[in-house]
Design a protein around this motif. Sequence first.
Motif, short mmCIF file in Angstrom:
data_model
loop_
_atom_site.label_atom_id
_atom_site.label_comp_id
_atom_site.label_asym_id
_atom_site.label_seq_id
_atom_site.Cartn_x
_atom_site.Cartn_y
_atom_site.Cartn_z
N ALA A 46 33.92 47.51 36.63
CA ALA A 46 32.81 46.57 36.50
C ALA A 46 31.77 46.82 37.58
CB ALA A 46 33.32 45.13 36.57
N LEU A 47 32.22 47.23 38.77
CA LEU A 47 31.27 47.55 39.84
C LEU A 47 30.52 48.84 39.54
CD1 LEU A 47 33.45 46.82 43.02
CD2 LEU A 47 32.00 45.24 41.75
N VAL A 48 31.24 49.81 38.97
CA VAL A 48 30.65 51.13 38.78
C VAL A 48 29.65 51.14 37.64
CG1 VAL A 48 31.16 53.53 38.23
CG2 VAL A 48 32.67 52.26 39.75
N PHE A 49 29.99 50.48 36.52
CA PHE A 49 29.20 50.65 35.30
C PHE A 49 28.27 49.49 34.97
CE2 PHE A 49 32.83 53.51 34.57
CZ PHE A 49 32.15 54.67 34.24
N THR A 50 28.40 48.34 35.62
CA THR A 50 27.56 47.20 35.25
C THR A 50 26.68 46.69 36.38
OG1 THR A 50 29.15 45.48 35.87
CG2 THR A 50 29.39 46.47 33.69
N GLY A 51 26.76 47.28 37.54
CA GLY A 51 25.97 46.79 38.66
C GLY A 51 26.47 45.50 39.25
N ALA A 52 27.69 45.10 38.91
CA ALA A 52 28.27 43.89 39.49
C ALA A 52 28.57 44.10 40.96
CB ALA A 52 29.54 43.50 38.74
N THR A 53 28.41 43.04 41.74
CA THR A 53 28.78 43.09 43.15
C THR A 53 30.14 42.47 43.41
OG1 THR A 53 27.58 41.02 43.52
CG2 THR A 53 26.38 43.07 43.91
N PHE A 54 30.66 41.75 42.42
CA PHE A 54 31.97 41.12 42.57
C PHE A 54 32.58 40.98 41.18
CE2 PHE A 54 34.64 37.30 42.41
CZ PHE A 54 35.54 37.56 43.44
N ALA A 55 33.87 41.24 41.09
CA ALA A 55 34.60 41.05 39.84
C ALA A 55 36.00 40.55 40.20
CB ALA A 55 34.68 42.34 39.03
N ALA A 56 36.51 39.62 39.38
CA ALA A 56 37.80 39.01 39.70
C ALA A 56 38.55 38.68 38.42
CB ALA A 56 37.62 37.74 40.53
N LEU A 57 39.85 38.61 38.57
CA LEU A 57 40.74 38.22 37.47
C LEU A 57 41.40 36.89 37.84
CD1 LEU A 57 42.38 38.77 34.87
CD2 LEU A 57 44.02 40.02 36.30
N TYR A 58 41.26 35.90 36.93
CA TYR A 58 41.91 34.60 37.10
C TYR A 58 42.96 34.45 36.00
CZ TYR A 58 38.44 33.02 40.50
OH TYR A 58 37.66 32.88 41.63
N THR A 59 44.17 34.07 36.41
CA THR A 59 45.26 33.88 35.46
C THR A 59 45.90 32.51 35.68
OG1 THR A 59 46.80 34.96 36.98
CG2 THR A 59 45.75 36.35 35.33
N ALA A 136 49.21 34.36 27.55
CA ALA A 136 49.05 33.60 28.78
C ALA A 136 47.61 33.17 29.00
CB ALA A 136 49.55 34.41 29.97
N GLY A 137 46.64 33.95 28.47
CA GLY A 137 45.24 33.62 28.68
C GLY A 137 44.80 34.01 30.08
N GLY A 138 43.55 33.81 30.34
CA GLY A 138 43.00 34.17 31.64
C GLY A 138 41.52 34.40 31.50
N CYS A 139 40.91 34.90 32.55
CA CYS A 139 39.46 35.02 32.56
C CYS A 139 39.05 36.16 33.48
CB CYS A 139 38.81 33.71 33.02
SG CYS A 139 37.02 33.79 33.19
N LEU A 140 38.05 36.95 33.04
CA LEU A 140 37.39 37.94 33.87
C LEU A 140 36.07 37.34 34.34
CD1 LEU A 140 36.88 40.84 35.01
CD2 LEU A 140 35.81 41.37 32.81
N LEU A 141 35.85 37.33 35.65
CA LEU A 141 34.62 36.76 36.21
C LEU A 141 33.87 37.87 36.96
CD1 LEU A 141 34.17 33.32 37.77
CD2 LEU A 141 33.31 35.29 39.01
N ALA A 142 32.57 37.99 36.71
CA ALA A 142 31.75 39.01 37.36
C ALA A 142 30.44 38.39 37.83
CB ALA A 142 31.46 40.17 36.39
N VAL A 143 29.91 38.92 38.95
CA VAL A 143 28.67 38.43 39.55
C VAL A 143 27.77 39.61 39.85
CG1 VAL A 143 27.66 37.14 41.48
CG2 VAL A 143 29.90 36.48 40.59
N THR A 144 26.46 39.43 39.62
CA THR A 144 25.48 40.45 39.98
C THR A 144 24.26 39.79 40.57
OG1 THR A 144 24.21 42.36 39.17
CG2 THR A 144 24.34 40.45 37.73
N GLU A 145 23.55 40.54 41.42
CA GLU A 145 22.27 40.09 41.96
C GLU A 145 21.13 40.95 41.43
OE1 GLU A 145 22.19 39.49 46.21
OE2 GLU A 145 24.37 39.22 46.27
N ARG A 146 21.40 41.78 40.45
CA ARG A 146 20.37 42.65 39.90
C ARG A 146 19.35 41.82 39.13
NH1 ARG A 146 22.56 47.63 36.65
NH2 ARG A 146 23.00 46.01 35.11
N PRO A 147 18.04 42.08 39.30
CA PRO A 147 17.04 41.29 38.58
C PRO A 147 17.29 41.32 37.07
CG PRO A 147 16.00 42.67 40.24
CD PRO A 147 17.44 43.07 40.20
N GLY A 148 17.25 40.16 36.44
CA GLY A 148 17.50 40.06 35.02
C GLY A 148 18.95 39.85 34.66
N GLY A 149 19.83 40.03 35.61
CA GLY A 149 21.25 39.79 35.35
C GLY A 149 21.88 40.89 34.52
N PHE A 150 22.91 40.54 33.77
CA PHE A 150 23.63 41.50 32.93
C PHE A 150 22.86 41.69 31.62
CE2 PHE A 150 27.08 39.53 35.47
CZ PHE A 150 27.54 40.67 36.11
#
Length: 819
Positions: A46-59, A136-150
């Motif tokens: 997610a950091l390499v291909f989407t310009g995200a600065t943070f990515a996390a897995l919540y379970t 079990a479910g869960g969530c992928l969370l990602a954050v970016t500061e790139r103008p315009g977002g994802f």
Amino acid sequence: MANVVSEGATARRARTSRLSRVELVLARLSAAPPDPDRTHRVLEQALVFTGATFAALYTPDGTGTTLCLSDAVGVPRTLYALRDTYPVTGPSPPAGARRTGRPVWLGPEEIAAGPDSRRMAAGDVFLAALPLSGEAGGCLLAVTERPGGFDDEDRACLELVARAVACPAPARVPQGGEPPPGGFSLAMDTGRVDVGDDILDLFGIGRADFDGKVETLLALTVPDDLPSLMSVVEADHMSIGERELEFRVLRPAGPPRWLRLRGRLLPGGEGRPARLVGTVADASALRPGVTDVARVQRLAAALATAGTVRDVSQAVVAALRRPLRADRIALAELENDRLVVTVLDPPEPESWPELWRLEWRTEWPDAPVRAMPTLAAALREGRASIWPAGTALEPALAEVGPGGLAVLPLPAGGRMAGVCLIGWDAPHDFGPDERALLTASAGLAGQALMRAHAFDAEHELVGTLQRTLLPRRLPKLPGAEAVARYLPATAGLEVGGDWYDVIPLPDHHVALVIGDVQGHSAGAATLMGQMRTALRAYAAEGHPPDVVVSHANRLLLDMETDLFATCAYVDVDMEAGTAWCVRAGHLPPVLRHPDGGTEIVSAEGGPPLGVQGEADYPMTPLRLQSGTVLALATDGLVESPDADIDVGIDRLARGLAGADPGHLGLVADALLTGARRDDDIALLLMRYDGLAVRPLRESWTVWRVPEAVRHARRFTRRTLNSWNVTEEADAALLVVSELVTNALVHTEGQIRLDLTLVNHRLRIAVADASPRTPVKPTSIGWEATGGRGILLVEALSAAWGTLPVGGGKQVWCELPLHG
């Protein structure tokens, strides 16, 4: 229309190529042998291909009522006010995505309306929460500061990452037993650690000699690496998520061995202690290729803690140059149409084209973008540009990377914050993984540069005001080189009073001045400018060093200010290699001798300026050999709350001893590395080389007798004959006659005639006790009996002028010699 179709097809191909690369990387990770770090490596995409600065897995936890942070990559989550846990029934984005089964895309406005907005760092932040499939479910969370977002491509890539992330069951801490190969488990409450024999082999300790305590292993590490290692194994400094670092362990023979630790803190509960689990491996055996996306994570973590623009630049250099095997890398801020260079690596000037070389000013050089049209075009397009070997580029760029050049515009906040240039000498092939690393790094660096620039902006006002009161460039000195540095304090909008100056004086003398006005305020800065001007004026009048400082002391007392100032003044005779030092409550000079030895000058000093009316400022003689470096500094460089100032001066002397005086600018930068920034710092260095050609000098005291001019002419003729000056002798005798006559007629007191021969120029100077400057007449009638002397001097000489000397003046002129 054809162009529109072509551009659309190009965009579709780029999108397809990008998604294909993501799918290929994720497929390789899925097909790889079982790896406990597989989820972590998937998140890194997610950091390499989407310009995200943070990515996390919540379970979900064991009860299914709370979403817990299971793994994270990128900058620290606290930068975005993200929590370790979220209630499943709460209003948080992860909980909402899990309940609805649909992605949640939030922009700055929606985030600002959330409950955690006040804790979040300033800036436009975009957040994405994608539900994970599975029981079990869960969530992928990602954050970016790139103008315009994802954008649409980013969202498609995030969906691929979400599908590839395995949703593990709630983590269970191993209870005893042998850890897997290369693995360890550390109990945070007792310090007991379970390790395998392979880790013990890396530390060079046998199973029978190991007592199970983590302190036993820490004792085998290199002391310099122990603080960073302790920050990982101490629970108080840890949060849920992965930590990675490299450290060294001592060996009985040979150099220390580099090891890499990857660990994750698992929370305790139900009577179980929190544990740090992970792996330790031989870092030298790990593949150093540029495809290791963990480098992106480490760059993101380094940028998160970079406070200034220069810190950001150095973090980018450290993250890119070695893995890319580049020969040089430059980072520069873009200010209007100019590039303000913040880092050149390697720092040696000869490694760079003329336009990029370090023309040492007070801090850094700058270069116009218009001088490099190819670079200007790349910045306008805003995309990373790569030129292979042999590409026809302007010399300023071609010489940076003759074997290949990568130009990375650094976007941030809808504009270009700067640019990064990476060059290779040998022909370099750019692979797709390398391009992905460059693209991801450019996005992270641009956002960090914007944050750091905002941090620096409030200090730029301080720096601008300070620099307007300091010399923009130091003069070129005959037989010496001088450099200076000034660093404003980084604590608040406080203007300091540190200053420095280099004052060329007649007869190949140079005055070096450094000082510090008490306090941090606009008044201190104003007083600093007044003191610098006063010292320069008193020095130009020809006073000796103790008189110059005494005059400045009386001036400060007459100002009736509550502030005082410290000062060190050194008058250097470039011909003789001698100097006189005067201290007014300031640090003593430090000398680095040609053999590398250093000396803290034992110079007796007087009180600070503005304290005592009838203060005595004794002069201390110094002897300079060719190659001697003289260092003057303010107390901000050597003083600290936890150490005596003498310790700081000793540290400065050791740093000067270990430096290469051949590059004086690099010496100054090395001495400032790691300096505290809670006070202003001024540093002035001069390397004495000695004059290549020593001048010939003779002086004559003119007696006030009827034949005074004839005596002066006879002295001049004899001196010129001894110097073998014959062709210009008549002109010189005429000039001497006119200058001596003017002094005798229009002044009183002692008169001195000085002759100097250097570099095929004859300097004639006549000093008298009158401060009145001779005036060149505008017109002279035929019947006038005088007034032609200065006109004759001007006609015969290449240059002429007057200088104040000890309450009087000196009228001088220079005659070029032929042959």
